[in-house]
Motif scaffolding. Structure first.
Motif, mmCIF file in Angstrom:
data_model
loop_
_atom_site.group_PDB
_atom_site.id
_atom_site.type_symbol
_atom_site.label_atom_id
_atom_site.label_comp_id
_atom_site.label_asym_id
_atom_site.label_seq_id
_atom_site.Cartn_x
_atom_site.Cartn_y
_atom_site.Cartn_z
ATOM 1 N N MET A 230 -9.935 -13.272 -21.872
ATOM 2 C CA MET A 230 -11.334 -12.994 -22.165
ATOM 3 C C MET A 230 -12.183 -12.879 -20.904
ATOM 4 S SD MET A 230 -11.993 -15.167 -25.642
ATOM 5 C CE MET A 230 -13.558 -14.317 -25.909
ATOM 6 N N ILE A 231 -11.544 -12.740 -19.744
ATOM 7 C CA ILE A 231 -12.266 -12.360 -18.535
ATOM 8 C C ILE A 231 -12.386 -10.838 -18.552
ATOM 9 C CG2 ILE A 231 -12.228 -12.347 -16.014
ATOM 10 C CD1 ILE A 231 -12.730 -15.103 -17.211
ATOM 11 N N TYR A 232 -13.580 -10.339 -18.751
ATOM 12 C CA TYR A 232 -13.792 -8.917 -19.020
ATOM 13 C C TYR A 232 -14.484 -8.204 -17.858
ATOM 14 C CZ TYR A 232 -12.623 -10.037 -23.892
ATOM 15 O OH TYR A 232 -11.983 -10.437 -25.042
ATOM 16 N N SER A 233 -14.124 -8.563 -16.641
ATOM 17 C CA SER A 233 -14.747 -7.957 -15.470
ATOM 18 C C SER A 233 -14.467 -6.457 -15.413
ATOM 19 C CB SER A 233 -14.227 -8.614 -14.192
ATOM 20 O OG SER A 233 -14.382 -10.004 -14.225
ATOM 21 N N ASP A 234 -15.350 -5.736 -14.700
ATOM 22 C CA ASP A 234 -15.160 -4.299 -14.512
ATOM 23 C C ASP A 234 -13.818 -3.998 -13.842
ATOM 24 O OD1 ASP A 234 -17.719 -4.070 -15.522
ATOM 25 O OD2 ASP A 234 -18.651 -3.811 -13.556
ATOM 26 N N ILE A 235 -13.442 -4.829 -12.895
ATOM 27 C CA ILE A 235 -12.101 -4.824 -12.300
ATOM 28 C C ILE A 235 -11.637 -6.269 -12.291
ATOM 29 C CG2 ILE A 235 -10.680 -4.148 -10.332
ATOM 30 C CD1 ILE A 235 -12.914 -2.521 -9.272
ATOM 31 N N ARG A 236 -10.350 -6.488 -12.550
ATOM 32 C CA ARG A 236 -9.846 -7.855 -12.533
ATOM 33 C C ARG A 236 -8.372 -7.854 -12.160
ATOM 34 N NH1 ARG A 236 -9.176 -9.308 -19.049
ATOM 35 N NH2 ARG A 236 -7.327 -7.993 -19.368
ATOM 36 N N PRO A 237 -7.885 -8.943 -11.603
ATOM 37 C CA PRO A 237 -6.431 -9.117 -11.523
ATOM 38 C C PRO A 237 -5.888 -9.253 -12.938
ATOM 39 C CG PRO A 237 -7.584 -10.662 -10.072
ATOM 40 C CD PRO A 237 -8.613 -10.062 -10.980
ATOM 41 N N GLU B 145 0.799 -1.203 0.000
ATOM 42 C CA GLU B 145 0.000 0.000 0.000
ATOM 43 C C GLU B 145 0.840 1.265 0.000
ATOM 44 O OE1 GLU B 145 0.555 -2.026 2.485
ATOM 45 O OE2 GLU B 145 -0.017 -1.204 4.435
ATOM 46 N N GLU B 146 2.129 1.173 0.354
ATOM 47 C CA GLU B 146 2.962 2.367 0.366
ATOM 48 C C GLU B 146 3.609 2.655 -0.977
ATOM 49 O OE1 GLU B 146 3.474 0.011 2.858
ATOM 50 O OE2 GLU B 146 2.547 1.050 4.547
ATOM 51 N N GLN C 27 -0.595 -1.344 -8.994
ATOM 52 C CA GLN C 27 0.277 -2.464 -8.628
ATOM 53 C C GLN C 27 -0.162 -3.122 -7.319
ATOM 54 O OE1 GLN C 27 4.377 -1.475 -7.526
ATOM 55 N NE2 GLN C 27 5.066 -3.141 -8.844
ATOM 56 N N VAL C 28 -0.386 -4.414 -7.395
ATOM 57 C CA VAL C 28 -0.614 -5.263 -6.221
ATOM 58 C C VAL C 28 0.146 -6.549 -6.482
ATOM 59 C CG1 VAL C 28 -2.288 -6.474 -4.774
ATOM 60 C CG2 VAL C 28 -2.898 -4.266 -5.778
ATOM 61 N N ARG C 29 1.227 -6.742 -5.776
ATOM 62 C CA ARG C 29 2.145 -7.846 -6.104
ATOM 63 C C ARG C 29 1.600 -9.213 -5.702
ATOM 64 N NH1 ARG C 29 5.370 -3.804 -3.831
ATOM 65 N NH2 ARG C 29 6.811 -2.788 -5.288
ATOM 66 N N ASP C 30 0.868 -9.277 -4.600
ATOM 67 C CA ASP C 30 0.392 -10.565 -4.083
ATOM 68 C C ASP C 30 -0.886 -10.981 -4.826
ATOM 69 O OD1 ASP C 30 -1.443 -12.187 -2.175
ATOM 70 O OD2 ASP C 30 0.557 -12.393 -1.299
ATOM 71 N N PRO C 31 -0.908 -12.131 -5.517
ATOM 72 C CA PRO C 31 -2.089 -12.531 -6.300
ATOM 73 C C PRO C 31 -3.341 -12.708 -5.455
ATOM 74 C CG PRO C 31 -0.162 -13.840 -6.927
ATOM 75 C CD PRO C 31 0.227 -13.081 -5.698
ATOM 76 N N ASP C 32 -3.209 -13.235 -4.242
ATOM 77 C CA ASP C 32 -4.381 -13.403 -3.390
ATOM 78 C C ASP C 32 -4.984 -12.049 -3.024
ATOM 79 O OD1 ASP C 32 -4.196 -16.194 -3.371
ATOM 80 O OD2 ASP C 32 -2.870 -16.208 -1.632
#
Length: 380
Positions: free
Chosen positions: A214-221, A5-6, A132-137
């Motif tokens: 082809m995952i077209y979510s409004d927000i996605r990883p 987060e920093e 950027q969010v490094r951790d996939p979970d």
């Protein structure tokens, strides 16, 4: 995971329409431009009338703005050389359907074969913001938790009131066209990245989609970089609107990361999110939005100001609070691109005037911010 987060870098993918300057209609000539542009920064898209640019990742919004401006400059100058125009907007007001073609790539040709009219209707352009969010979970968790907060971002970007030469009555008709894909909409809750990946594999096994892209979510990883990707927004004619949306989105991501670590639970009702997204697409900033906190409709300026105020701690941490405040004030004063397009049409009843407005705003790509509000320099 410590420190995500920093140090959240942000980047943007922009999609642009290519326009014939003599007719102001979409022109299926993107390949002509891409021949002379660096492939690490520009790419073809599903339609031959679309070009995508990709910024570098940045910590400072000023640096991002300058990079977006430079990407636009190179694209506009390349288009000028061959008497074409570049439009950043969710939809192009003037289209001759018979002239449009899908890009000559096996993946896109397969999509045309599989989805038929749905593919042909994708004459739309979006702004995609990566945080950027490094951790996939964490990326999977944040993408779901953020879903109630993104309809106001769609409203800020709304730039697609016209479709096939008609006023649709929507500020963002592009978002409704996009929602037709079987994987579009708000992302569901998954307990881990592994569970999310298994869902994608299951969808591929059904044959409804052919690959994870082809995952077209409004927000996605994101599938190719360690980010959470915002995909709901229209393309924005003005660079400053992209900067505003990016600053707000980064602050949202930072807040969710903090709350996850603090054990704060968030319950998301996907049906309510879909309703809020529809409302944002319908009215943009000119009507009401669904307040993400109370769940009730309020005037759009009230919702946007409350959103910014709720993100103030995160905006101050990144040094974005002052800039975001200036940009919010400006956008609420001038309205959405959709509203400006309608005003341009109302003056003489000509859609060519709408296209000319979009061409001019897309060309205003300079970024100067010595201290007060940003000042823009036209390419003309």
């Amino acid at each position: 995971m410590e420190g995500d987060e920093e140090a959240i870098r942000v980047g943007v993918e922009e999609e642009f329409h290519v326009v014939d300057l003599s007719t102001r209609r979409l022109a299926a000539r993107a390949d002509l431009l891409l021949e002379s542009l660096p492939p690490e920064s520009y790419a073809r898209e599903l339609q031959r009338s679309t070009v995508e640019s990709n910024s570098a990742p940045f910590m400072k919004l000023d640096d991002l703005a300058r990079d977006l401006g430079e990407l636009r400059r190179r694209l506009v100058e390349q288009a000028d050389a061959v008497e074409l125009g570049i439009v950043a907007a969710g939809s192009a007001p003037l289209v001759e359907r018979r002239e449009q073609k899908v890009s000559q790539e096996p993946r896109y040709e397969q999509m045309l074969s599989d989805y038929q009219q749905l593919t042909r209707d994708q004459l739309i352009c979006g702004t995609h913001v990566h945080a950027q969010v490094r951790d996939p979970d964490l990326a999977v968790a944040v993408a779901h938790r953020l879903t109630p907060w993104v309809p106001p971002l769609l409203a800020l970007s709304a730039s697609s009131p016209y479709w096939d030469g008609e006023d649709t009555g929507y500020a963002s008709y592009r978002s409704l066209v996009w929602q037709r894909w079987p994987t579009a909409g708000p992302i569901d809750k998954y307990d881990s990245a592994a569970e999310y990946d298994e869902m994608i594999k299951e969808l591929i096994r059904t044959g409804v989609i052919t690959d994870p892209g082809m995952i077209y979510s409004d927000i996605r990883p994101s599938q190719h970089v360690p980010t959470v990707e915002l995909r709901i927004c229209d393309s924005c004619p003005r660079v400053e609107d992209i900067v505003l949306i990016t600053g707000l989105f980064r602050a949202m991501v930072a807040r969710e990361l903090q709350e996850i670590r603090q054990g704060v639970e968030r319950t998301v009702q996907l049906a309510a999110v879909r309703a809020a997204s529809w409302q944002a697409a319908r009215s943009g900033l000119e009507g009401e939005l669904i307040d993400p906190v109370s769940g009730v409709p309020r005037p759009a300026p009230v919702v946007i100001r409350r959103l910014v105020e709720g993100l103030r701690p995160q905006l101050e941490e990144t040094g974005d609070a002052e800039l975001v405040s200036v940009l919010v004030k400006e956008v609420l004063a001038r309205g959405t691109s959709a509203e400006r397009q309608r005003r341009a049409f109302a003056r003489r009843g000509r859609l060519t005037d709408v296209v000319d407005l979009l061409l001019a705003e897309t060309r205003a790509y300079g970024w100067d911010r010595p201290g007060d509000p940003p000042a823009y320099r036209s390419a003309s």
